[in-house]
Design an enzyme around this catalytic site. Structure first.
Site, PDB file in Angstrom:
ATOM      1  N   HIS A   1       0.865  -1.147  -0.025  1.00  0.00           N
ATOM      2  CA  HIS A   1      -0.092   0.007  -0.076  1.00  0.00           C
ATOM      3  C   HIS A   1       0.796   1.122  -0.044  1.00  0.00           C
ATOM      4  O   HIS A   1       1.846   1.431   0.854  1.00  0.00           O
ATOM      5  CB  HIS A   1      -1.091  -0.044   1.332  1.00  0.00           C
ATOM      6  CG  HIS A   1      -2.234  -1.069   1.254  1.00  0.00           C
ATOM      7  ND1 HIS A   1      -2.622  -1.634   2.286  1.00  0.00           N
ATOM      8  CD2 HIS A   1      -2.978  -1.579  -0.195  1.00  0.00           C
ATOM      9  CE1 HIS A   1      -3.577  -2.362   1.805  1.00  0.00           C
ATOM     10  NE2 HIS A   1      -3.595  -2.357   0.424  1.00  0.00           N
TER      11      HIS A   1
ATOM     12  N   GLU B   1       1.492   3.993   3.025  1.00  0.00           N
ATOM     13  CA  GLU B   1       2.064   3.438   4.414  1.00  0.00           C
ATOM     14  C   GLU B   1       3.502   3.339   4.345  1.00  0.00           C
ATOM     15  O   GLU B   1       4.284   2.490   4.342  1.00  0.00           O
ATOM     16  CB  GLU B   1       1.439   1.856   4.364  1.00  0.00           C
ATOM     17  CG  GLU B   1      -0.127   1.963   4.460  1.00  0.00           C
ATOM     18  CD  GLU B   1      -0.750   0.526   4.331  1.00  0.00           C
ATOM     19  OE1 GLU B   1       0.093  -0.607   4.729  1.00  0.00           O
ATOM     20  OE2 GLU B   1      -1.959   0.852   4.071  1.00  0.00           O
TER      21      GLU B   1
ATOM     22  N   ARG C   1      -3.201   4.661  -2.352  1.00  0.00           N
ATOM     23  CA  ARG C   1      -3.173   3.186  -1.778  1.00  0.00           C
ATOM     24  C   ARG C   1      -2.792   2.153  -2.752  1.00  0.00           C
ATOM     25  O   ARG C   1      -1.754   1.234  -2.429  1.00  0.00           O
ATOM     26  CB  ARG C   1      -4.262   2.942  -1.018  1.00  0.00           C
ATOM     27  CG  ARG C   1      -4.560   1.653  -0.554  1.00  0.00           C
ATOM     28  CD  ARG C   1      -5.858   1.283   0.213  1.00  0.00           C
ATOM     29  NE  ARG C   1      -6.417   0.157   0.181  1.00  0.00           N
ATOM     30  CZ  ARG C   1      -6.361  -0.604   1.458  1.00  0.00           C
ATOM     31  NH1 ARG C   1      -5.686  -0.117   2.448  1.00  0.00           N
ATOM     32  NH2 ARG C   1      -6.780  -1.786   1.470  1.00  0.00           N
TER      33      ARG C   1
ATOM     34  N   HIS D   1       2.684  -3.217   6.783  1.00  0.00           N
ATOM     35  CA  HIS D   1       1.562  -2.214   6.616  1.00  0.00           C
ATOM     36  C   HIS D   1       1.545  -1.330   7.573  1.00  0.00           C
ATOM     37  O   HIS D   1       2.065  -1.431   8.631  1.00  0.00           O
ATOM     38  CB  HIS D   1       0.100  -2.749   6.457  1.00  0.00           C
ATOM     39  CG  HIS D   1      -0.057  -3.677   5.493  1.00  0.00           C
ATOM     40  ND1 HIS D   1      -1.017  -3.274   4.282  1.00  0.00           N
ATOM     41  CD2 HIS D   1       0.314  -4.805   4.928  1.00  0.00           C
ATOM     42  CE1 HIS D   1      -1.202  -4.410   3.373  1.00  0.00           C
ATOM     43  NE2 HIS D   1      -0.449  -5.244   3.711  1.00  0.00           N
TER      44      HIS D   1
ATOM     45  N   GLU E   1       0.548  -4.340  11.320  1.00  0.00           N
ATOM     46  CA  GLU E   1       0.153  -3.045  11.020  1.00  0.00           C
ATOM     47  C   GLU E   1       0.995  -2.031  11.914  1.00  0.00           C
ATOM     48  O   GLU E   1       0.547  -1.811  13.258  1.00  0.00           O
ATOM     49  CB  GLU E   1      -1.271  -3.039  11.338  1.00  0.00           C
ATOM     50  CG  GLU E   1      -2.369  -3.638  10.316  1.00  0.00           C
ATOM     51  CD  GLU E   1      -2.370  -2.865   9.312  1.00  0.00           C
ATOM     52  OE1 GLU E   1      -2.152  -1.607   8.966  1.00  0.00           O
ATOM     53  OE2 GLU E   1      -3.236  -3.458   8.129  1.00  0.00           O
TER      54      GLU E   1
HETATM   55  N1  ARG Z   1      -4.974  -3.285   6.350  1.00  0.00           N
HETATM   56  C1  ARG Z   1      -4.683  -4.565   5.808  1.00  0.00           C
HETATM   57  C2  ARG Z   1      -5.532  -4.494   4.537  1.00  0.00           C
HETATM   58  O1  ARG Z   1      -6.586  -3.774   4.377  1.00  0.00           O
HETATM   59  C3  ARG Z   1      -4.983  -5.744   6.600  1.00  0.00           C
HETATM   60  C4  ARG Z   1      -4.664  -6.860   5.786  1.00  0.00           C
HETATM   61  C5  ARG Z   1      -5.174  -8.243   6.577  1.00  0.00           C
HETATM   62  N2  ARG Z   1      -5.049  -9.515   5.904  1.00  0.00           N
HETATM   63  C6  ARG Z   1      -6.168  -9.805   5.140  1.00  0.00           C
HETATM   64  N3  ARG Z   1      -6.006 -10.939   4.450  1.00  0.00           N
HETATM   65  N4  ARG Z   1      -7.095  -8.976   5.191  1.00  0.00           N
HETATM   66  O2  ARG Z   1      -5.258  -4.923   3.505  1.00  0.00           O
HETATM   67 ZN    ZN Z   2      -2.036  -1.630   4.324  1.00  0.00          ZN
END
Ligand code: ARG
Ligand code: ZN
Length: 411
Positions: free
Chosen positions: A174, A177, A229, A299, A374
């Protein structure tokens, strides 16, 4: 002309830059019912959900444009949703970042963790390491990004000819970030330049680290839109480029927590692995899957250590191992002066979202230990001031140490 030249020298595209003047960030702590009400704003123009908790009691930070602000405030009042203003004008943070970036000496000096580096600077550093430490470091481009930038993986190996267990780390899928590539870079710095002090981490384990997984988006977030993003690829809707790289992996792709609409932040792509960056990482992981025992993807933000699954609320059979190892990593972070991480499966601790790289690594590549970190839980969110990079990365390195030790002792 002179102004343009100056802009080029400073590395900023003055004219094209998106302004967030007057955009506020509001923090709410919604109940489940209130969260359901708030979700209707998620993809509306003028709104950006910087994080989206499903966990009751977690913070939700919403960026609101000046045009939407008054109406949204009335809505919050009407529904009795409490909030406070984190930032009155997010553009002031962006400008503070720019000023710091410009004040940083461009005279080449040793790497430091008080500034964010651009894609080229990161790769120059990796090349420097490869030249200086040929017995420890090799570089491999795992392919080019959509716009043709090399995706460079640094391999840190003190021997063993590829027979040792390995850890795969990436950052920056992303774009906005920024602390993610910075943290990956710090891990590299520690393992390579402080190898004497950290030799226990490299004497039996190999490390594959890709600090910038989405280089086009990363650069775009520096030059054009600080809040970018996604990737930057063309989509079926002109004017809405980019796919959410972390919704694009081919495992339960697009089943939940992703969007079919190209203009949305969590657009999954037209098909799984539409994005060259996701394909390149997939191919690298599959080619080395026998060796890779643990995957870490960086992230920001929120302070979570998440493990699969993101596509379902069901837990993997070995969730206990995943949970305990994360708890150890969090404890090391606390002992280094950081806050504890919130730990759990992505779906249960944060929100359901399919197509993530973490789910793919576990579900398809067979890398059983797979985590999303995160990083940072400060209210600055994506715009973590450069002054805070150092404490963030040094503390988290202690967590990385725990992951490294675990792989060394268990494989
Ligand atoms: N903030 C991340 C996202 O939105 C969290 C990802 C967590 N992993 C997942 N497979 N959802 O991409
Ligand atoms: Zn992210």
């Amino acid at each position: 002309m002179r102004l343009l030249l100056l802009a080029a020298v400073l590395g900023i595209a003055l004219a094209a830059r998106v302004s967030y003047d007057g955009h506020k960030v509001l923090r709410v702590n919604p109940t489940d019912d209130q969260l359901a009400l708030l979700m209707q704003f998620k993809n509306r123009p003028g709104f950006s959900f910087r994080n989206e908790p499903r966990r009751t009691g977690a913070n939700l930070d919403i960026m609101v444009s000046p045009e939407q602000h008054a109406a949204f405030l009335s809505f919050l009042k009407e529904k009795n949703i409490g909030f406070h203003v984190l930032f009155d004008n997010i553009q002031t943070l962006i400008e503070a970042e720019d000023r710091r970036q410009r004040s940083m000496s461009k005279v080449p000096r040793a790497i430091s963790f008080d500034q964010y580096y651009r894609y080229d600077e990161i790769n120059s550093y990796l090349e420097e390491l490869a030249a200086k430490y040929p017995n420890l470091v090799t570089l491999e481009s795992i392919g080019k990004s959509y716009e043709g930038r090399d995706m460079v993986v640094i391999k840190i190996s003190s021997g063993g000819s590829g027979t040792r267990p390995a850890i795969l780390i990436d950052g920056g899928i992303h774009a906005r970030e920024w602390i993610a590539p910075a943290t990956a870079l710090y891990v590299i710095y520690q393992l390579v330049e402080s190898n004497a002090a950290n030799s226990a981490l490299t004497d039996a384990v190999d490390w594959y680290i890709l600090p910038v997984l989405n280089p086009d988006g990363y650069e775009y977030s520096h030059t054009a839109d600080r809040m970018w993003r996604k990737t930057v690829s063309v989509t079926p809707i002109s004017g809405c480029p980019g796919v959410d790289g972390n919704r694009n992996f081919g495992f339960h792709w697009n089943e939940v927590g992703a969007s079919d609409y190209p203009c949305y932040e969590d657009y999954a792509g037209e098909v799984a692995f539409s994005e060259i960056e996701a394909r390149n990482l997939r191919d690298f992981a599959l080619a080395n899957k026998e060796q890779i025992k643990l995957y870490l993807t960086f992230h920001s933000y929120g302070g979570y250590l998440l493990y699969p699954w993101g596509y379902t609320s069901e837990l993997p059979p070995d969730w206990h191992t995943l949970q305990e190892l994360a708890a150890d990593a969090s404890l090391a972070h606390v002992n280094a002066g950081g806050d504890p991480f919130i730990i759990g499966s992505s779906t249960n601790a944060l929100y359901a979202a399919a197509g993530g790289s973490d789910d793919y690594m576990k579900g398809v590549a067979g890398i059983e230990l797979s985590y999303t970190a995160e990083l940072t839980n400060t209210y600055y969110g994506f715009q973590l001031p450069a002054e805070l990079i150092n404490e963030t990365v040094t503390r988290f390195f202690e967590s990385v140490r725990v992951f490294g030790r675990y792989v060394k002792e268990n494989f």
